[in-house]
Structure formats: C-alpha cells, structure tokens
Write a protein that holds these residues in place. Structure first.
Motif, mmCIF file in Angstrom:
data_model
loop_
_atom_site.group_PDB
_atom_site.id
_atom_site.type_symbol
_atom_site.label_atom_id
_atom_site.label_comp_id
_atom_site.label_asym_id
_atom_site.label_seq_id
_atom_site.Cartn_x
_atom_site.Cartn_y
_atom_site.Cartn_z
ATOM 1 N N LYS A 1 0.833 -1.206 0.000
ATOM 2 C CA LYS A 1 0.000 0.000 0.000
ATOM 3 C C LYS A 1 0.872 1.263 0.000
ATOM 4 C CE LYS A 1 -3.821 0.448 2.590
ATOM 5 N NZ LYS A 1 -4.932 0.990 3.378
ATOM 6 N N THR B 1 -9.294 9.727 2.748
ATOM 7 C CA THR B 1 -9.577 8.415 2.148
ATOM 8 C C THR B 1 -10.712 8.556 1.134
ATOM 9 O OG1 THR B 1 -8.905 7.382 4.215
ATOM 10 C CG2 THR B 1 -10.136 6.011 2.684
ATOM 11 N N GLN C 1 -21.947 1.027 -0.436
ATOM 12 C CA GLN C 1 -22.236 0.141 0.713
ATOM 13 C C GLN C 1 -21.523 0.703 1.949
ATOM 14 O OE1 GLN C 1 -20.212 -3.725 0.834
ATOM 15 N NE2 GLN C 1 -22.148 -4.654 1.428
ATOM 16 N N GLY C 2 -22.255 0.887 3.041
ATOM 17 C CA GLY C 2 -21.648 1.501 4.236
ATOM 18 C C GLY C 2 -21.643 3.013 4.126
ATOM 19 N N ALA D 1 -23.175 5.327 5.591
ATOM 20 C CA ALA D 1 -23.267 6.168 6.788
ATOM 21 C C ALA D 1 -21.994 6.128 7.632
ATOM 22 C CB ALA D 1 -24.457 5.725 7.638
ATOM 23 N N HIS E 1 -17.707 6.560 8.380
ATOM 24 C CA HIS E 1 -16.816 7.733 8.306
ATOM 25 C C HIS E 1 -16.456 8.071 6.863
ATOM 26 C CE1 HIS E 1 -16.088 6.776 12.593
ATOM 27 N NE2 HIS E 1 -16.006 8.082 12.659
ATOM 28 N N MET F 1 -26.232 -0.469 7.803
ATOM 29 C CA MET F 1 -26.959 -1.033 8.954
ATOM 30 C C MET F 1 -27.494 0.069 9.858
ATOM 31 S SD MET F 1 -24.159 -3.744 10.015
ATOM 32 C CE MET F 1 -25.026 -4.620 11.286
ATOM 33 N N ASN F 2 -26.813 1.203 9.811
ATOM 34 C CA ASN F 2 -27.173 2.329 10.664
ATOM 35 C C ASN F 2 -28.329 3.102 10.003
ATOM 36 O OD1 ASN F 2 -27.336 4.865 11.821
ATOM 37 N ND2 ASN F 2 -25.114 5.172 11.909
ATOM 38 N N LEU G 1 -29.592 -4.367 2.874
ATOM 39 C CA LEU G 1 -28.170 -4.728 2.978
ATOM 40 C C LEU G 1 -27.740 -5.721 1.891
ATOM 41 C CD1 LEU G 1 -27.606 -5.025 6.846
ATOM 42 C CD2 LEU G 1 -27.406 -3.027 5.358
ATOM 43 N N ALA H 1 -17.623 -0.601 3.567
ATOM 44 C CA ALA H 1 -17.960 -1.206 4.857
ATOM 45 C C ALA H 1 -17.069 -2.404 5.142
ATOM 46 C CB ALA H 1 -19.434 -1.599 4.882
ATOM 47 N N LEU H 2 -17.462 -3.526 4.601
ATOM 48 C CA LEU H 2 -16.867 -4.803 4.999
ATOM 49 C C LEU H 2 -15.847 -5.322 4.000
ATOM 50 C CD1 LEU H 2 -20.359 -6.445 5.363
ATOM 51 C CD2 LEU H 2 -18.998 -5.568 7.273
ATOM 52 N N PRO I 1 -13.335 2.285 -0.964
ATOM 53 C CA PRO I 1 -12.236 2.259 0.000
ATOM 54 C C PRO I 1 -12.173 1.076 0.969
ATOM 55 C CG PRO I 1 -13.960 3.696 0.797
ATOM 56 C CD PRO I 1 -14.418 3.183 -0.543
ATOM 57 N N ALA I 2 -13.184 0.216 1.033
ATOM 58 C CA ALA I 2 -13.153 -0.859 2.041
ATOM 59 C C ALA I 2 -11.902 -1.720 1.854
ATOM 60 C CB ALA I 2 -14.403 -1.725 1.939
ATOM 61 N N ASN J 1 -7.603 3.160 -1.496
ATOM 62 C CA ASN J 1 -7.863 3.640 -0.131
ATOM 63 C C ASN J 1 -6.607 4.133 0.588
ATOM 64 O OD1 ASN J 1 -6.545 1.435 1.030
ATOM 65 N ND2 ASN J 1 -8.425 0.333 1.531
HETATM 66 P P1 NAD Z 1 -16.951 2.906 9.729
HETATM 67 O O1 NAD Z 1 -17.051 1.836 10.748
HETATM 68 O O2 NAD Z 1 -17.031 4.322 10.145
HETATM 69 O O3 NAD Z 1 -18.049 2.684 8.596
HETATM 70 C C1 NAD Z 1 -18.495 1.443 8.170
HETATM 71 C C2 NAD Z 1 -19.985 1.563 7.892
HETATM 72 O O4 NAD Z 1 -20.419 0.344 7.325
HETATM 73 C C3 NAD Z 1 -20.832 1.794 9.161
HETATM 74 O O5 NAD Z 1 -21.717 2.868 8.950
HETATM 75 C C4 NAD Z 1 -21.589 0.473 9.323
HETATM 76 O O6 NAD Z 1 -22.883 0.643 9.883
HETATM 77 C C5 NAD Z 1 -21.664 0.004 7.886
HETATM 78 N N1 NAD Z 1 -21.888 -1.428 7.725
HETATM 79 C C6 NAD Z 1 -21.450 -2.450 8.468
HETATM 80 N N2 NAD Z 1 -21.892 -3.618 7.976
HETATM 81 C C7 NAD Z 1 -22.625 -3.325 6.873
HETATM 82 C C8 NAD Z 1 -23.342 -4.104 5.919
HETATM 83 N N3 NAD Z 1 -23.408 -5.433 5.996
HETATM 84 N N4 NAD Z 1 -23.954 -3.457 4.900
HETATM 85 C C9 NAD Z 1 -23.914 -2.113 4.806
HETATM 86 N N5 NAD Z 1 -23.269 -1.333 5.699
HETATM 87 C C10 NAD Z 1 -22.629 -1.932 6.705
HETATM 88 O O7 NAD Z 1 -15.572 2.611 8.959
HETATM 89 P P2 NAD Z 1 -14.757 3.603 8.021
HETATM 90 O O8 NAD Z 1 -13.640 4.193 8.798
HETATM 91 O O9 NAD Z 1 -15.692 4.474 7.278
HETATM 92 O O10 NAD Z 1 -14.087 2.570 7.016
HETATM 93 C C11 NAD Z 1 -14.867 1.923 6.003
HETATM 94 C C12 NAD Z 1 -13.992 0.940 5.234
HETATM 95 O O11 NAD Z 1 -12.895 1.629 4.634
HETATM 96 C C13 NAD Z 1 -13.363 -0.146 6.110
HETATM 97 O O12 NAD Z 1 -13.238 -1.320 5.343
HETATM 98 C C14 NAD Z 1 -11.986 0.411 6.408
HETATM 99 O O13 NAD Z 1 -11.059 -0.616 6.707
HETATM 100 C C15 NAD Z 1 -11.657 1.080 5.078
HETATM 101 N N6 NAD Z 1 -10.681 2.155 5.207
HETATM 102 C C16 NAD Z 1 -10.944 3.250 5.961
HETATM 103 C C17 NAD Z 1 -10.017 4.268 6.055
HETATM 104 C C18 NAD Z 1 -10.297 5.510 6.840
HETATM 105 O O14 NAD Z 1 -9.639 6.544 6.610
HETATM 106 N N7 NAD Z 1 -11.268 5.498 7.742
HETATM 107 C C19 NAD Z 1 -8.777 4.176 5.371
HETATM 108 C C20 NAD Z 1 -8.533 3.033 4.588
HETATM 109 C C21 NAD Z 1 -9.502 2.037 4.506
#
Ligand code: NAD
Length: 357
Positions: free
Chosen positions: A68, A149, A178-179, A181, A183, A204-205, A223, A238-239, A259-260, A288
C-alpha cells in the motif's frame, strides 16, 4: 509451518513477540519490509482463537501495508501489530506496555489505529513512545483520515469511469455505496453528490443512512440488495470479502471502486473472475491509500494540507498506470497493482545499494 518458514514465504524481515503478564498483554509486531522507510501499520486488538491465527493475520496484514505505501509513493515500509485480547480487556497498563514494545524497536515500526484500537488507546501508547501516527489535531496530528480516504476514492472512481466507460464526468453515473453512513462513506457520498452522481446506498445504521438520503437525495436499499442494483459503479465502504462467488453472480456493475479493505474474498481467484466478467476493479489498497498518506505527512513532520491533497489526488494517476500495466500484461488489476508496488521497491532498493561513506 515454523515461524521462520512462514516469515520466509513472503520475505518478512522481523517478527517480534511481547508478553507482559502484569499488563495482561500478549502482542506480536511483524515488520515485512523496510526498504523504503520505517514500517508503518496499525495495531489490531482481536480475540484470536490461537497464536498461530494471530501470527498469520499479522504476517498477512504487514505485507499488505508494504504494498500500500510503496504504491502510494511513500517512503514507508510495511508493518502491523496484533494484540491477542478481547476489546473488553483494554486498560491503560496494556496500552502503555504495548507502547514500550513499540519503543523497543527504535523506530523500525510506527503504530497507528486499527480494528478495536481507538484514538484514546493511541494516546495511551504515546505515553511510552513517539513512534505513533494518526494522532488528533490537538496534539499536532492529522486527525480523522476519512476525508482524505474519501477524496482518494473519488479520484479512483473518476479514473475507473473514464477507463471503463469513457466518461470524463460522473454527472450521469449511478454509484452504489455500501456503508454509506460510515466515516468514509459519508464523505464519499458528499463528494459524489457534488460531482452530480446519483447514489444508491445501504447501511446497517438506519438513522445515519436516512441522513444520507435527505442530504444527497440518495435511494436506500436493503443490505443484501446493494449487490444487484442497477448502477455503473459499486463503491464498497464497509466490509471485507464482499466480492465473492455469490455477489459477483449478482453484479451488473461495470466498475468496483471503493475504499473498504480486503474486498476480494480470494484476491487471485476473484480478481481473475472480475476480469473475465469485464468488470474493472480498482485494487482496494491503491484506492484507499488516502489514510496512510495522511499518516505519512504526520510522521515526516510536514503536515501541510495542500501537499496531502495533492498526493491523495495522485491516486488517479497511480490507478491509471496500474490499469495500463494490466492491459499490457494481460493480467487482472490486483496482479498489476502488486507488480507496480514491487517495481518501486526494487528500483529504490537498487538506488540505495551505493555506499556513500
Ligand atoms: P466505519 O465503521 O465508520 O463505517 C463502516 C460503515 O459500514 C458503518 O456505517 C456500518 O454501519 C456500515 N456497515 C457495516 N456492515 C454493513 C453491511 N453489511 N452493509 C452495509 N453497511 C454496513 O468505517 P470507516 O472508517 O468508514 O471505514 C470503512 C472501510 O474503509 C473499512 O473497510 C476500512 O477498513 C476502510 N478504510 C478506511 C479508512 C479511513 O480513513 N477510515 C482508510 C482506509 C480504509
């Protein structure tokens, strides 16, 4: 397999174990490769079923960090740490002991947030070592990396849409997020909305996703429905492991760019399957990289927003090069991404072989 054999398999440099009975800490740090610089990677707390499981996870994750950072053009190596514990066992003593562990490596490894490790935990680690990144702005850190990100993901979506659909704008594009809501998801939805894209979202939120619908005129789906919607782009936020045999069979997408982490259940097999299906996949650790870029500028004490934004926007051209490699070599994009990262490490390694006295 012995530990040394496991290290040799992916050429890990160093694996260190730490046990502190008083602090109830059992931890492993794996340093994969420091050719480009100190090994940076988060510390994950997880109730691993066995030490072997923890070891294989930390080996896998640390190697991922090498590629990365290398592909993002950073002077960082790859490392990772795991704490073998249930998150309910968190304590000041445990994190400070982990801080002593990090300090003992003299800067070869720099730690950061990861699954089950929060900013508060990082602040406790910082009581014992300065080799930490991803600190809050209040103590001179970069703060929440999510906006960067998301910006990187937007750039990745733009080049992927241009490459696959020949469109220079996202105005008439529908993106399934997907996801939405989370960050990164929230920031990405906002950026996509500003670009004029239509959004189909899931999360999910329920309260969080209702806000996305209200703010950005998104359409919400269930979902499991997100995999089969009519959208040109799928942006997983998300996942992991959500690109697998079951979901690929449902995809109508032309592009997967989000980005997941660890999106492909099996990187090699599902990367090839997407290629076969004519779906363009933006390798997750390339698109990401905004978060690690944010950390990098903190580590080198050059935290200037403009430099970070410029570097994050560079994800556009990095992906463009990776897509070119994939075309030229007739390989799936994850194979091309690995080649791209390894090539940079090999070239810099050659540059550094000279003794300068
Ligand atoms: P987060 O926990 O803030 O957000 C994840 C969201 O996904 C939540 O709102 C959660 O409710 C939702 N979620 C969970 N299961 C779900 C499902 N089955 N279907 C739909 N939504 C679902 O996490 P984040 O920081 O936003 O990171 C998201 C992804 O990006 C992760 O895979 C993380 O590893 C990756 N990532 C994040 C960053 C970063 O800067 N935060 C950097 C690199 C990679």
């Amino acid at each position: 397999m012995s530990i040394l054999a496991a290290m040799a398999e992916h050429e890990h440099e160093q694996v260190v174990f730490w046990s502190d009975k008083a602090a109830e800490l059992k931890a492993i740090i794996a340093i994969h490769d420091t050719t480009l610089g100190p090994a940076l990677g988060g510390v994950r707390m997880w109730p691993y079923a066995s030490e072997t499981e923890a070891l294989f996870d930390v080996l896998r994750l640390s190697a991922g960090m090498t590629y990365k950072s290398a592909a993002a053009g950073l002077n960082l190596g790859g490392g990772k740490a795991v704490i073998i514990a249930d998150p309910s066992m968190k304590s000041e003593a445990l994190y400070r002991s982990f801080g002593r562990f990090v300090e003992s490596l003299g800067g070869r490894y720099i730690t950061a947030e990861d699954v089950n490790t929060s900013m508060d935990d990082i602040m406790q680690i910082r009581e014992e070592t300065n080799y930490v990144a991803g600190l809050p702005e209040s103590v001179g850190g970069g703060g929440d990396p999510s906006p960067f990100t998301a910006l990187g993901a937007l750039e990745g979506i733009k080049i992927s849409v241009l490459k696959k659909l020949g469109l220079k704008s996202l105005r008439d594009i529908t993106v399934a997020v997907q996801g939405a809501a989370g960050h990164v998801g929230t920031h990405l939805c906002e950026l996509l909305h500003q670009e004029g894209a239509q959004l189909i979202v899931s999360d999910m939120n329920e309260n969080g996703v209702a806000k996305i619908v209200e703010q950005f005129g998104a359409t919400v789906v269930g979902l499991d429905e997100i995999y089969s919607v009519d959208a040109q782009v799928f942006a997983p936020c998300a996942l992991g492991a959500i690109v697998n045999d079951q979901t690929i069979a449902q995809f109508k997408f032309s592009v997967i760019a989000g980005p997941a982490n660890n999106q492909l259940l099996d990187e090699s097999r599902h990367g090839a399957l997407l290629r076969e299906r004519n779906i363009l996949y933006a390798p997750d650790y390339i698109i990401n990289a905004g978060g690690v870029i944010n950390c990098y500028y903190e580590v080198v004490n050059e935290y200037v927003r403009e430099s970070i934004v410029k570097k994050v926007k560079g994800i556009y051209s990095t992906l463009e090069k990776i897509y070119d490699i994939a075309d030229e070599q007739n390989v799936a994009t994850p194979v091309a991404a690995r080649h791209f990262a390894e090539q940079r490490i090999a070239i810099i390694s050659k540059v550094r072989r000279h003794y300068l006295g």
